[in-house]
Enzyme design. Structure first.
Site, short mmCIF file in Angstrom:
data_model
loop_
_atom_site.label_atom_id
_atom_site.label_comp_id
_atom_site.label_asym_id
_atom_site.label_seq_id
_atom_site.Cartn_x
_atom_site.Cartn_y
_atom_site.Cartn_z
N GLY A 1 0.77 -1.23 0.00
CA GLY A 1 0.00 0.00 0.00
C GLY A 1 0.80 1.28 0.00
O GLY A 1 0.36 2.30 -0.52
N ASP B 1 0.31 3.36 4.42
CA ASP B 1 -0.67 4.09 3.63
C ASP B 1 -1.80 4.64 4.48
O ASP B 1 -2.24 5.78 4.29
CB ASP B 1 -1.22 3.22 2.49
N ASP C 1 -5.85 2.84 10.48
CA ASP C 1 -7.26 2.50 10.62
C ASP C 1 -7.49 1.98 12.05
O ASP C 1 -7.66 2.76 12.98
CB ASP C 1 -7.64 1.47 9.56
N LYS D 1 -7.84 7.45 9.63
CA LYS D 1 -9.29 7.49 9.74
C LYS D 1 -9.70 8.13 11.06
O LYS D 1 -9.09 7.86 12.10
CB LYS D 1 -9.88 6.09 9.63
N PHE E 1 -14.14 3.32 3.26
CA PHE E 1 -13.15 2.53 2.54
C PHE E 1 -12.70 3.28 1.30
O PHE E 1 -13.52 3.73 0.50
CB PHE E 1 -13.73 1.17 2.15
N VAL E 2 -11.38 3.43 1.15
CA VAL E 2 -10.84 4.23 0.04
C VAL E 2 -9.83 3.42 -0.76
O VAL E 2 -9.23 2.46 -0.26
CB VAL E 2 -10.20 5.53 0.54
N ASP F 1 -5.71 -0.38 -2.28
CA ASP F 1 -6.38 -1.26 -3.22
C ASP F 1 -7.70 -1.81 -2.68
O ASP F 1 -7.98 -1.74 -1.48
CB ASP F 1 -5.47 -2.44 -3.55
N ARG G 1 -4.71 0.44 -7.21
CA ARG G 1 -3.52 1.04 -6.59
C ARG G 1 -2.92 2.15 -7.46
O ARG G 1 -2.36 3.10 -6.95
CB ARG G 1 -2.45 -0.02 -6.35
#
Length: 198
Positions: A59, A115, A118, A146, A167-168, A174, A180
């Site tokens: 990521g 990346d 969370d 987040k 969710f991104v 990805d 990606r």
């Protein structure tokens, strides 16, 4: 309606842009923020010690490349493969280390790149392992964090953007190994997510 879910079922491919509900952060905004984050890192690592950058793959690869091009201090780069999402849209709660060996960090300052922050489980697990390997200092830098309670007590030292609990994909992130290479951070259309992941 198409999208990844139906494309997988039918064995088809379609332009990724068709699957995007909205762009959250465009490429120009990302790159401007990286300019400022790089300046902060340069100021705070001004002691002259060589830095070991450890990037979490897959990521963080795009984030790593763009950020490190902005740093002028001596550094070495290591990559570490870990997994916690396992193809879905939420952290599984289990962090898997996929490499047989860890980077050589004993007695060295580490900047850990990820990346997204969370649940916090990945950042905490990797930080703990690198400290066990003898790192003298670990700081973390994430592209996204987040705005949600963490499942473990951990925060990033440097954070580029705060987003909602959604969710991104894109800019290295990805869904089932797709998206990606989009140059921005975006939200997928709901129909592009498999029913079991919604």
């Amino acid at each position: 309606k198409g999208g990844l879910a139906s494309s997988i079922a039918m064995g088809e491919t379609a332009p990724m842009e068709n699957d995007i509900e909205k762009i959250l952060i465009d490429q120009e905004v990302i790159l401007r923020r990286l300019d400022r984050i790089a300046e902060r890192i340069e100021e705070e690592y001004a002691s002259g010690d060589e830095l070991v950058v450890v990037a979490l793959l897959n990521g963080a690869f795009m984030f790593m490349a763009d950020l490190l091009r902005r740093l002028k201090s001596p550094l070495s780069i290591e990559c570490l493969r870990v997994s916690s999402y396992h193809g879905g849209t939420e952290s599984s709660g289990t962090v898997n280390f996929m490499d047989k060996s860890l980077p050589e960090v004993a007695g060295r300052k580490v900047l850990l790149l990820d990346d997204i922050l969370d649940s916090g489980r990945t950042l905490k697990a990797v930080s703990d392992r690198l400290m066990e390997e003898g790192a003298s200092e670990i700081r973390s830098c994430v592209l996204l964090e987040k705005d949600r309670p963490r499942e473990v007590a951990v925060e990033a030292d440097y954070s580029c953007f705060t987003i909602g609990d959604e969710f991104v994909v894109g800019y290295g992130l990805d869904y089932m190994e797709r998206y990606r290479n989009l140059p921005y951070v975006a939200v997928l259309k709901e129909e592009c997510i498999l029913p079991e992941h919604r």
